[in-house]
Design a protein around this motif. Structure first.
Motif, PDB file in Angstrom:
ATOM      1  N   ALA A  71      41.138  37.068  39.971  1.00  0.00           N
ATOM      2  CA  ALA A  71      40.286  37.085  41.159  1.00  0.00           C
ATOM      3  C   ALA A  71      41.098  36.824  42.419  1.00  0.00           C
ATOM      4  CB  ALA A  71      39.172  36.050  41.019  1.00  0.00           C
ATOM      5  N   ASP A  72      42.010  35.853  42.358  1.00  0.00           N
ATOM      6  CA  ASP A  72      42.856  35.550  43.526  1.00  0.00           C
ATOM      7  C   ASP A  72      43.740  36.738  43.877  1.00  0.00           C
ATOM      8  OD1 ASP A  72      41.775  33.054  43.799  1.00  0.00           O
ATOM      9  OD2 ASP A  72      43.396  32.017  42.735  1.00  0.00           O
ATOM     10  N   GLU A  73      44.310  37.366  42.847  1.00  0.00           N
ATOM     11  CA  GLU A  73      45.210  38.486  43.118  1.00  0.00           C
ATOM     12  C   GLU A  73      44.438  39.674  43.705  1.00  0.00           C
ATOM     13  OE1 GLU A  73      48.329  41.302  40.645  1.00  0.00           O
ATOM     14  OE2 GLU A  73      48.271  39.124  40.336  1.00  0.00           O
ATOM     15  N   ARG A  74      43.264  39.954  43.167  1.00  0.00           N
ATOM     16  CA  ARG A  74      42.464  41.047  43.717  1.00  0.00           C
ATOM     17  C   ARG A  74      42.109  40.779  45.183  1.00  0.00           C
ATOM     18  NH1 ARG A  74      39.518  40.704  38.748  1.00  0.00           N
ATOM     19  NH2 ARG A  74      40.077  42.391  37.303  1.00  0.00           N
ATOM     20  N   ARG A  75      41.758  39.533  45.499  1.00  0.00           N
ATOM     21  CA  ARG A  75      41.386  39.192  46.869  1.00  0.00           C
ATOM     22  C   ARG A  75      42.559  39.389  47.818  1.00  0.00           C
ATOM     23  NH1 ARG A  75      42.422  34.800  49.507  1.00  0.00           N
ATOM     24  NH2 ARG A  75      42.964  33.654  47.590  1.00  0.00           N
ATOM     25  N   LEU A  76      43.735  38.901  47.426  1.00  0.00           N
ATOM     26  CA  LEU A  76      44.915  39.031  48.285  1.00  0.00           C
ATOM     27  C   LEU A  76      45.312  40.492  48.478  1.00  0.00           C
ATOM     28  CD1 LEU A  76      47.067  36.061  46.909  1.00  0.00           C
ATOM     29  CD2 LEU A  76      45.898  36.175  49.119  1.00  0.00           C
ATOM     30  N   LEU A  77      45.272  41.241  47.391  1.00  0.00           N
ATOM     31  CA  LEU A  77      45.636  42.655  47.486  1.00  0.00           C
ATOM     32  C   LEU A  77      44.608  43.433  48.306  1.00  0.00           C
ATOM     33  CD1 LEU A  77      46.865  43.258  43.829  1.00  0.00           C
ATOM     34  CD2 LEU A  77      48.285  43.082  45.880  1.00  0.00           C
ATOM     35  N   ALA A  78      43.334  43.055  48.201  1.00  0.00           N
ATOM     36  CA  ALA A  78      42.303  43.719  49.008  1.00  0.00           C
ATOM     37  C   ALA A  78      42.516  43.433  50.488  1.00  0.00           C
ATOM     38  CB  ALA A  78      40.918  43.248  48.573  1.00  0.00           C
ATOM     39  N   PRO A 118      51.078  44.810  40.368  1.00  0.00           N
ATOM     40  CA  PRO A 118      50.547  45.031  41.724  1.00  0.00           C
ATOM     41  C   PRO A 118      51.187  44.142  42.768  1.00  0.00           C
ATOM     42  CG  PRO A 118      48.928  43.889  40.363  1.00  0.00           C
ATOM     43  CD  PRO A 118      50.030  44.320  39.449  1.00  0.00           C
ATOM     44  N   LEU A 119      51.691  42.970  42.358  1.00  0.00           N
ATOM     45  CA  LEU A 119      52.382  42.113  43.324  1.00  0.00           C
ATOM     46  C   LEU A 119      53.667  42.785  43.804  1.00  0.00           C
ATOM     47  CD1 LEU A 119      51.951  38.556  41.745  1.00  0.00           C
ATOM     48  CD2 LEU A 119      50.712  39.554  43.677  1.00  0.00           C
ATOM     49  N   GLY A 120      54.379  43.416  42.875  1.00  0.00           N
ATOM     50  CA  GLY A 120      55.586  44.146  43.272  1.00  0.00           C
ATOM     51  C   GLY A 120      55.265  45.302  44.201  1.00  0.00           C
ATOM     52  N   VAL A 121      54.173  46.017  43.882  1.00  0.00           N
ATOM     53  CA  VAL A 121      53.741  47.111  44.753  1.00  0.00           C
ATOM     54  C   VAL A 121      53.336  46.557  46.111  1.00  0.00           C
ATOM     55  CG1 VAL A 121      52.030  48.934  45.083  1.00  0.00           C
ATOM     56  CG2 VAL A 121      53.018  48.545  42.822  1.00  0.00           C
ATOM     57  N   GLY A 122      52.622  45.420  46.099  1.00  0.00           N
ATOM     58  CA  GLY A 122      52.203  44.806  47.352  1.00  0.00           C
ATOM     59  C   GLY A 122      53.380  44.395  48.213  1.00  0.00           C
ATOM     60  N   ILE A 166      45.956  48.109  42.066  1.00  0.00           N
ATOM     61  CA  ILE A 166      44.795  47.230  41.902  1.00  0.00           C
ATOM     62  C   ILE A 166      43.922  47.734  40.759  1.00  0.00           C
ATOM     63  CG2 ILE A 166      42.715  46.354  43.007  1.00  0.00           C
ATOM     64  CD1 ILE A 166      44.173  46.537  45.687  1.00  0.00           C
ATOM     65  N   GLU A 167      43.714  49.041  40.735  1.00  0.00           N
ATOM     66  CA  GLU A 167      42.918  49.645  39.660  1.00  0.00           C
ATOM     67  C   GLU A 167      43.583  49.427  38.305  1.00  0.00           C
ATOM     68  OE1 GLU A 167      41.246  54.084  38.382  1.00  0.00           O
ATOM     69  OE2 GLU A 167      42.106  53.737  40.361  1.00  0.00           O
ATOM     70  N   GLN A 168      44.919  49.420  38.298  1.00  0.00           N
ATOM     71  CA  GLN A 168      45.656  49.286  37.051  1.00  0.00           C
ATOM     72  C   GLN A 168      45.442  47.919  36.395  1.00  0.00           C
ATOM     73  OE1 GLN A 168      47.148  51.831  35.760  1.00  0.00           O
ATOM     74  NE2 GLN A 168      47.865  50.748  33.954  1.00  0.00           N
ATOM     75  N   LEU A 169      44.974  46.930  37.172  1.00  0.00           N
ATOM     76  CA  LEU A 169      44.693  45.614  36.600  1.00  0.00           C
ATOM     77  C   LEU A 169      43.648  45.702  35.482  1.00  0.00           C
ATOM     78  CD1 LEU A 169      44.619  43.372  39.798  1.00  0.00           C
ATOM     79  CD2 LEU A 169      46.220  43.172  37.890  1.00  0.00           C
ATOM     80  N   GLU A 170      42.798  46.713  35.566  1.00  0.00           N
ATOM     81  CA  GLU A 170      41.735  46.873  34.567  1.00  0.00           C
ATOM     82  C   GLU A 170      42.165  47.751  33.397  1.00  0.00           C
ATOM     83  OE1 GLU A 170      39.097  45.126  34.882  1.00  0.00           O
ATOM     84  OE2 GLU A 170      39.553  44.414  36.898  1.00  0.00           O
ATOM     85  N   GLU A 171      43.358  48.318  33.467  1.00  0.00           N
ATOM     86  CA  GLU A 171      43.817  49.254  32.440  1.00  0.00           C
ATOM     87  C   GLU A 171      44.676  48.543  31.396  1.00  0.00           C
ATOM     88  OE1 GLU A 171      42.847  52.358  32.280  1.00  0.00           O
ATOM     89  OE2 GLU A 171      41.672  52.164  34.128  1.00  0.00           O
ATOM     90  N   ARG A 201      52.711  52.498  38.970  1.00  0.00           N
ATOM     91  CA  ARG A 201      51.635  52.008  38.113  1.00  0.00           C
ATOM     92  C   ARG A 201      52.160  51.295  36.882  1.00  0.00           C
ATOM     93  NH1 ARG A 201      47.752  56.918  36.898  1.00  0.00           N
ATOM     94  NH2 ARG A 201      46.684  55.207  35.824  1.00  0.00           N
ATOM     95  N   ALA A 202      53.471  51.364  36.643  1.00  0.00           N
ATOM     96  CA  ALA A 202      54.042  50.838  35.404  1.00  0.00           C
ATOM     97  C   ALA A 202      54.017  49.313  35.377  1.00  0.00           C
ATOM     98  CB  ALA A 202      55.474  51.341  35.238  1.00  0.00           C
ATOM     99  N   ASP A 203      53.695  48.755  34.202  1.00  0.00           N
ATOM    100  CA  ASP A 203      53.846  47.316  33.989  1.00  0.00           C
ATOM    101  C   ASP A 203      55.246  46.996  33.473  1.00  0.00           C
ATOM    102  OD1 ASP A 203      51.110  46.585  34.644  1.00  0.00           O
ATOM    103  OD2 ASP A 203      50.556  47.632  32.806  1.00  0.00           O
ATOM    104  N   LEU A 204      55.863  47.957  32.806  1.00  0.00           N
ATOM    105  CA  LEU A 204      57.233  47.831  32.333  1.00  0.00           C
ATOM    106  C   LEU A 204      57.861  49.214  32.349  1.00  0.00           C
ATOM    107  CD1 LEU A 204      59.551  46.196  30.976  1.00  0.00           C
ATOM    108  CD2 LEU A 204      58.493  46.720  28.767  1.00  0.00           C
TER     109      LEU A 204
END
Length: 357
Positions: free
Chosen positions: A14-21, A261-265, A44-49, A143-146
């Motif tokens: 929740a915190d990460e989504r808020r900051l990224l939003a 997403p933090l790296g993308v951010g 952000i969408e990838q958090l759900e994948e 979009r990659a996690d690794l």
């Protein structure tokens, strides 16, 4: 997304989504390029994948062969020419299926155990003859996690690979390197020399030392299909699996999922900061120009005021002379001896113009 989630993980998400939003909203207000906003939105969408393992490298480095070896079956087409024309998403399924989605992605399913927890992405080569292949790869990396980077032992770490890894570095991704086709090298000493070279170049490019694994993908797949344990161990694939895929437990996958997403951010924030700095530099130059213009206008105004005072003195002198001549004219005409000249209006006007005006 990785499930189940406890309260701590839910709070972190929740915190990460808020900051990224908030960052996304600032990018919109800033007028940042669409590709930056889209990259952040995708992350952000990838958090759900499911956890996303993206395999990249030059064509003919053996990416598809390596993935087939991981799966233990021939799922992907292999060849000496660029056979991967689009990003392929491999997910778990009870049987093998293949279809092209509306987004232009090739969706595949296979009954492989590793795919239960991880989605694998096979990408076109970074040096593909068809430039759109390379663009597909670059678009998917954020979009990659690794990121699993595959290079070939017979031509390790080429210039295009270095440039691609440099681009990956900007996204802040965790990178693991596989040196494929080590069976082409003549001796264990040759293998060690290649590994040392790849480690040095990767660390210099990425800014950190990634794990590097020597593997013979074709030997590994053949050994698995034939049930040859000794040959499989000699291929180097079990070492990779023990150190990488086996360590990707739920907690580690969740950590990498958050870092993506933090790296993308951080990447888009840095680019946005550069955009702001550029605009501030332009404004600073404009302000400097305005200060020069204002100083020039002030100097010109001072010159005009000084010239006006001089011209005003001249005008005052002319008016005073005019007044003096007028008084002298009427003083003379108003004498009693010349009073009759006042009765001739036309002559009086002409004499006034000549003598006074």
């Amino acid at each position: 997304m990785i499930t189940p989630l406890d309260d701590t993980r839910r709070a972190l998400l929740a915190d990460e989504r808020r900051l990224l939003a908030e960052l996304r909203d600032w990018l919109v207000r800033l007028g940042a390029p669409e590709e930056q906003r889209q990259a952040l939105a995708d992350s952000i969408e990838q958090l759900e994948e499911p956890f996303l393992l993206v395999v990249v490298g030059e064509f003919n480095a053996g990416k598809s062969a390596f993935i087939n070896a991981l799966l233990g079956q021939e799922v992907l087409e292999e060849g000496v020419t660029p056979t991967t024309a689009r990003n392929g998403l491999l997910r778990h399924g009870e049987e093998m299926t293949r279809e092209v989605t509306a987004a232009g992605l090739e969706s595949l399913t296979a009954p492989a155990g590793i795919l239960r927890d991880i989605t694998i992405v096979d990408t076109p080569g970074t040096n593909a003859v068809l430039r759109e292949h390379e663009e597909l790869t670059r678009d998917f990396v954020p979009r990659a996690d690794l990121v699993l980077f595959v290079t070939s032992a017979d031509r390790p770490f080429t210039e295009s690979e270095r440039a691609f890894l440099e681009a990956i570095r900007a996204w802040g991704k965790k990178v693991v390197v596989v040196v494929n086709k080590v069976d082409l090298l003549g001796s264990p000493e040759d293998v060690e020399r290649v590994l040392a070279f790849v480690r040095e170049q990767a660390q210099r490019t990425l800014g950190f030392a990634p794990e590097v694994f020597p593997v013979s993908s074709r030997q590994a797949l053949r050994a698995r299909l034939e049930g040859d344990g000794a040959a499989l161990e000699a291929s180097g694939l079990p070492t990779f699996e023990a150190r990488v895929t086996a360590t990707l437990d739920e907690a580690e996958r969740f950590r990498l999922k958050l870092e993506n997403p933090l790296g993308v951010g951080r990447r888009v924030r840095g680019e946005a900061q550069a955009l702001v700095d550029g605009r501030l530099a332009v404004l600073k130059d404009d302000l400097g120009t305005l200060e020069v213009v204002e100083a020039d206008l002030a100097a010109r105004a001072a010159d005009l005021e000084r010239d006006f005072r001089l011209r005003l003195s001249d005008v005052e002198k002319v008016l005073l002379d005019f007044e003096r001549r007028g008084h002298a004219f009427f003083d003379e005409r108003l004498r009693l001896l010349r009073i009759h000249e006042l009765l001739g209006k036309e002559r009086l006007r002409k004499d006034f113009e000549v003598q006074v005006v």
